[in-house]
Design a protein around this motif. Sequence first.
Motif, PDB file in Angstrom:
ATOM      1  N   GLY A  58      12.337   9.541   8.813  1.00  0.00           N
ATOM      2  CA  GLY A  58      13.336  10.594   8.326  1.00  0.00           C
ATOM      3  C   GLY A  58      14.449   9.805   7.570  1.00  0.00           C
ATOM      4  O   GLY A  58      15.542  10.587   7.268  1.00  0.00           O
ATOM      5  N   VAL A  59      14.055   8.611   7.130  1.00  0.00           N
ATOM      6  CA  VAL A  59      15.202   7.909   6.159  1.00  0.00           C
ATOM      7  C   VAL A  59      14.315   7.797   4.815  1.00  0.00           C
ATOM      8  O   VAL A  59      13.961   6.847   4.542  1.00  0.00           O
ATOM      9  N   PRO A  60      14.762   8.685   3.801  1.00  0.00           N
ATOM     10  CA  PRO A  60      14.269   8.659   2.383  1.00  0.00           C
ATOM     11  C   PRO A  60      14.592   7.161   1.965  1.00  0.00           C
ATOM     12  O   PRO A  60      15.695   6.722   2.082  1.00  0.00           O
ATOM     13  N   GLY A  61      13.398   6.672   1.375  1.00  0.00           N
ATOM     14  CA  GLY A  61      13.741   5.395   0.725  1.00  0.00           C
ATOM     15  C   GLY A  61      13.760   4.284   1.466  1.00  0.00           C
ATOM     16  O   GLY A  61      14.122   3.073   1.120  1.00  0.00           O
ATOM     17  N   SER A  62      13.115   4.345   2.665  1.00  0.00           N
ATOM     18  CA  SER A  62      13.268   3.234   3.617  1.00  0.00           C
ATOM     19  C   SER A  62      12.070   2.395   3.628  1.00  0.00           C
ATOM     20  O   SER A  62      12.036   1.422   4.503  1.00  0.00           O
ATOM     21  N   THR A  63      11.162   2.578   2.936  1.00  0.00           N
ATOM     22  CA  THR A  63       9.860   1.863   2.886  1.00  0.00           C
ATOM     23  C   THR A  63      10.037   0.393   2.150  1.00  0.00           C
ATOM     24  O   THR A  63      10.521   0.265   0.920  1.00  0.00           O
ATOM     25  N   SER A  64       9.553  -0.681   2.788  1.00  0.00           N
ATOM     26  CA  SER A  64       9.642  -1.758   2.348  1.00  0.00           C
ATOM     27  C   SER A  64       8.132  -2.402   2.693  1.00  0.00           C
ATOM     28  O   SER A  64       7.630  -2.262   3.405  1.00  0.00           O
ATOM     29  N   GLY A  65       7.325  -3.101   1.322  1.00  0.00           N
ATOM     30  CA  GLY A  65       6.359  -3.831   1.673  1.00  0.00           C
ATOM     31  C   GLY A  65       6.413  -5.205   1.707  1.00  0.00           C
ATOM     32  O   GLY A  65       7.476  -5.815   1.206  1.00  0.00           O
ATOM     33  N   LEU A  66       5.190  -5.594   2.457  1.00  0.00           N
ATOM     34  CA  LEU A  66       5.255  -7.316   2.473  1.00  0.00           C
ATOM     35  C   LEU A  66       3.671  -7.406   2.483  1.00  0.00           C
ATOM     36  O   LEU A  66       2.780  -6.825   2.880  1.00  0.00           O
ATOM     37  N   ASP A  67       3.366  -8.528   1.406  1.00  0.00           N
ATOM     38  CA  ASP A  67       2.164  -9.086   1.480  1.00  0.00           C
ATOM     39  C   ASP A  67       1.934 -10.398   2.237  1.00  0.00           C
ATOM     40  O   ASP A  67       2.610 -11.435   2.138  1.00  0.00           O
ATOM     41  N   LEU A  68       0.823 -10.288   2.985  1.00  0.00           N
ATOM     42  CA  LEU A  68       0.383 -11.585   3.903  1.00  0.00           C
ATOM     43  C   LEU A  68      -0.747 -12.218   2.785  1.00  0.00           C
ATOM     44  O   LEU A  68      -1.572 -11.460   2.599  1.00  0.00           O
ATOM     45  N   ILE A  69      -0.525 -13.331   2.475  1.00  0.00           N
ATOM     46  CA  ILE A  69      -1.449 -14.138   1.627  1.00  0.00           C
ATOM     47  C   ILE A  69      -2.007 -15.177   1.991  1.00  0.00           C
ATOM     48  O   ILE A  69      -1.224 -16.299   2.494  1.00  0.00           O
ATOM     49  N   LEU A  70      -3.342 -15.384   1.815  1.00  0.00           N
ATOM     50  CA  LEU A  70      -3.875 -16.743   2.181  1.00  0.00           C
ATOM     51  C   LEU A  70      -3.221 -17.848   1.265  1.00  0.00           C
ATOM     52  O   LEU A  70      -3.179 -17.710   0.042  1.00  0.00           O
ATOM     53  N   LYS A  71      -2.944 -19.021   1.801  1.00  0.00           N
ATOM     54  CA  LYS A  71      -2.207 -20.302   1.013  1.00  0.00           C
ATOM     55  C   LYS A  71      -3.056 -21.478   0.818  1.00  0.00           C
ATOM     56  O   LYS A  71      -4.206 -21.481   1.472  1.00  0.00           O
TER      57      LYS A  71
END
Length: 131
Positions: free
Chosen positions: A118-131
């Motif tokens: 219900g909150v437009p523009g609230s999507t944030s992404g995150l990548d979990l990356i093998l180091k």
Amino acid sequence: MGYSVKNGQINQVNPGVFFYWVRVTVPAGNNSFTITQTITTGNFNNFFDIQSGSNVFNSNCDSQHPTITQNAGTTTVQWNAPSAGTYFISIKFSSQSLKGKPAPGPGTTVHYDFMTTGVPGSTSGLDLILK
């Protein structure tokens, strides 16, 4: 966010915690928001756990003493707003909650999206990356 693997399991994740913030405008009274984690890469099925330190703040940075619960990838935030206005939800997630889980596969990168219903523009992404 980086992770290492030992014996086929996630051994370490850095940084140890991260925050998801969202600004909401609410009426006075009881309010409830749902924050959903989704894994868009299909190669992993473990979600980050919430950690102590999650909160809701008013525009003066005063805690609203919310009730915050989690069921798998869904976090529910509830509080009684003393007045209508803008509030800030801060969810503290523990990346260490993935320690000991089977390593992702196929592929080594996992993409997460965090979104408040219900909150437009609230999507944030995150990548979990093998180091």
